[in-house]
Design a protein around this motif. Structure first.
Motif, short mmCIF file in Angstrom:
data_model
loop_
_atom_site.label_atom_id
_atom_site.label_comp_id
_atom_site.label_asym_id
_atom_site.label_seq_id
_atom_site.Cartn_x
_atom_site.Cartn_y
_atom_site.Cartn_z
N GLU A 67 -8.03 77.61 -46.06
CA GLU A 67 -8.51 76.90 -44.87
C GLU A 67 -7.90 77.48 -43.60
N ARG A 68 -8.68 77.47 -42.53
CA ARG A 68 -8.25 77.95 -41.22
C ARG A 68 -8.68 76.94 -40.17
N VAL A 69 -7.98 76.94 -39.04
CA VAL A 69 -8.31 76.05 -37.93
C VAL A 69 -8.79 76.89 -36.76
N ALA A 70 -10.06 76.74 -36.40
CA ALA A 70 -10.65 77.52 -35.31
C ALA A 70 -10.64 76.77 -33.98
N GLY A 71 -10.55 75.44 -34.04
CA GLY A 71 -10.54 74.66 -32.81
C GLY A 71 -10.25 73.20 -33.08
N ALA A 72 -9.79 72.50 -32.05
CA ALA A 72 -9.52 71.07 -32.15
C ALA A 72 -9.75 70.43 -30.79
N GLN A 73 -10.36 69.25 -30.82
CA GLN A 73 -10.58 68.49 -29.60
C GLN A 73 -10.19 67.05 -29.89
N ALA A 74 -9.38 66.47 -28.99
CA ALA A 74 -8.89 65.12 -29.23
C ALA A 74 -8.53 64.41 -27.93
N GLU A 75 -8.28 63.13 -28.07
CA GLU A 75 -7.78 62.29 -26.97
C GLU A 75 -6.40 61.81 -27.39
N LEU A 76 -5.42 61.99 -26.52
CA LEU A 76 -4.06 61.53 -26.76
C LEU A 76 -3.74 60.43 -25.77
N ARG A 77 -3.34 59.27 -26.28
CA ARG A 77 -2.93 58.16 -25.41
C ARG A 77 -1.42 57.95 -25.57
N TYR A 78 -0.78 57.57 -24.46
CA TYR A 78 0.65 57.32 -24.45
C TYR A 78 0.92 56.22 -23.44
N ASN A 79 2.11 55.65 -23.46
CA ASN A 79 2.49 54.57 -22.56
C ASN A 79 2.89 55.17 -21.20
N ALA A 80 2.01 55.00 -20.21
CA ALA A 80 2.24 55.59 -18.89
C ALA A 80 3.31 54.87 -18.10
N PHE A 107 -7.17 64.16 -22.43
CA PHE A 107 -8.24 64.76 -23.23
C PHE A 107 -7.94 66.25 -23.30
N TRP A 108 -8.05 66.84 -24.47
CA TRP A 108 -7.73 68.25 -24.58
C TRP A 108 -8.57 68.95 -25.65
N LEU A 109 -8.69 70.25 -25.48
CA LEU A 109 -9.45 71.10 -26.38
C LEU A 109 -8.68 72.40 -26.57
N ALA A 110 -8.46 72.78 -27.82
CA ALA A 110 -7.80 74.05 -28.13
C ALA A 110 -8.72 74.86 -29.03
N THR A 111 -8.81 76.16 -28.77
CA THR A 111 -9.65 77.02 -29.58
C THR A 111 -9.05 78.43 -29.61
N THR A 112 -9.59 79.24 -30.49
CA THR A 112 -9.12 80.61 -30.58
C THR A 112 -10.31 81.56 -30.60
N PHE A 113 -10.12 82.75 -30.07
CA PHE A 113 -11.14 83.79 -30.11
C PHE A 113 -10.72 84.91 -31.04
N SER A 114 -9.60 84.70 -31.74
CA SER A 114 -9.13 85.70 -32.70
C SER A 114 -9.19 85.08 -34.09
#
Length: 189
Positions: A67-80, A107-114
Motif C-alpha cells: 500500500e502507498r499513500v498518494a494524497g490525504a485531505q482532512a479537517e482538523l479541529r482543536y480548542n482555539a 482544512f488541509w490537503l497533502a499530495t505527492t507528484f513523485s
C-alpha cells in the motif's frame, strides 16, 4: 446541566437530535477492525502557556506492504481558546495546502507528484502556541475527506483515527539554583 438534553417524543413523528461527543485522552476514533491507523500525536502531553507545541499527523499503512499513500485531505479541529495556530510543515507527501482562516479549524490537503510513500507516512506537522489556562485541554478532532492510495483506490473505509489531547500545565518545573563563585546567585522557585 450541560450534559442533559430534552428530546420530546410524539407518536408517528420523526425528529432529529444533533449532538457532539467529546472523548478526551488518547485513543478513540472508532473503526477498531480497520487495518490502517491515522494518528495525531502532540509533541508533549502537557505544556505551560507560552510554549510552542507540535501536532504530528501520521498514517500507518504498514499492514499492507504494497500500500502507498498518494494524497490525504482532512479537517482538523482543536480548542482555539487553548491553542493558537502558528504554522505547518509538509510531511512525506511534499505538497501541502492549508486553510486556517477560522480559529479552531484547519482544512488541509497533502499530495505527492513523485512515488507515493508506504509504511508509516508522516502527513504534516502543525505548530501551535499554548494560550490556555492551567488545566484546560486541547483534543484533536479529525474528519477525513479523502485518502488516496494507489490505482486510484480510496483508503477512507480502511482507516481508524486515533486522536490525542494536550493538557495545559502550570509554569515550568522548579529549576535548581545556579551559582557562580562570588555570585551573583539565582534560581527559580
Amino acid at each position: 446541566d450541560d450534559l442533559a438534553r430534552q428530546a420530546p417524543i410524539a407518536a408517528l413523528v420523526d425528529d432529529t437530535v444533533s449532538f457532539s461527543v467529546d472523548c478526551p485522552g488518547n485513543g478513540g476514533g472508532g473503526g477498531e477492525g480497520r487495518p490502517y491507523v491515522w494518528r495525531n500525536l502532540w509533541s508533549a502531553s502537557s505544556a505551560p502557556a507560552g510554549t510552542r507545541v507540535t501536532l504530528e499527523l501520521t498514517l500507518d499503512v504498514s499492514a499492507d506492504t504494497a500500500e502507498r499513500v498518494a494524497g490525504a485531505q482532512a479537517e482538523l479541529r482543536y480548542n482555539a481558546t487553548t491553542l493558537s495556530y502558528d504554522s505547518v510543515s509538509a510531511g512525506a507527501l511534499g505538497q501541502l495546502t492549508v486553510n486556517a482562516q477560522t480559529a479552531g479549524t484547519i482544512f488541509w490537503l497533502a499530495t505527492t507528484f513523485s512515488t507515493p510513500p508506504g509504511g508509516i507516512v508522516q502527513l504534516a506537522r502543525f505548530h501551535f502556541t499554548v494560550t490556555g489556562s492551567p488545566g484546560s485541554t486541547a483534543a484533536t478532532r479529525t474528519t477525513l475527506s479523502e485518502v488516496q492510495g494507489l490505482d486510484p483506490a480510496l483508503l477512507d473505509t480502511l482507516i481508524r483515527v486515533v486522536e490525542d489531547t494536550l493538557t495545559v500545565g502550570g509554569p515550568g518545573a522548579n529549576q535548581p539554583p545556579q551559582g557562580e563563585a562570588n555570585g551573583p546567585y539565582s534560581g527559580a522557585a
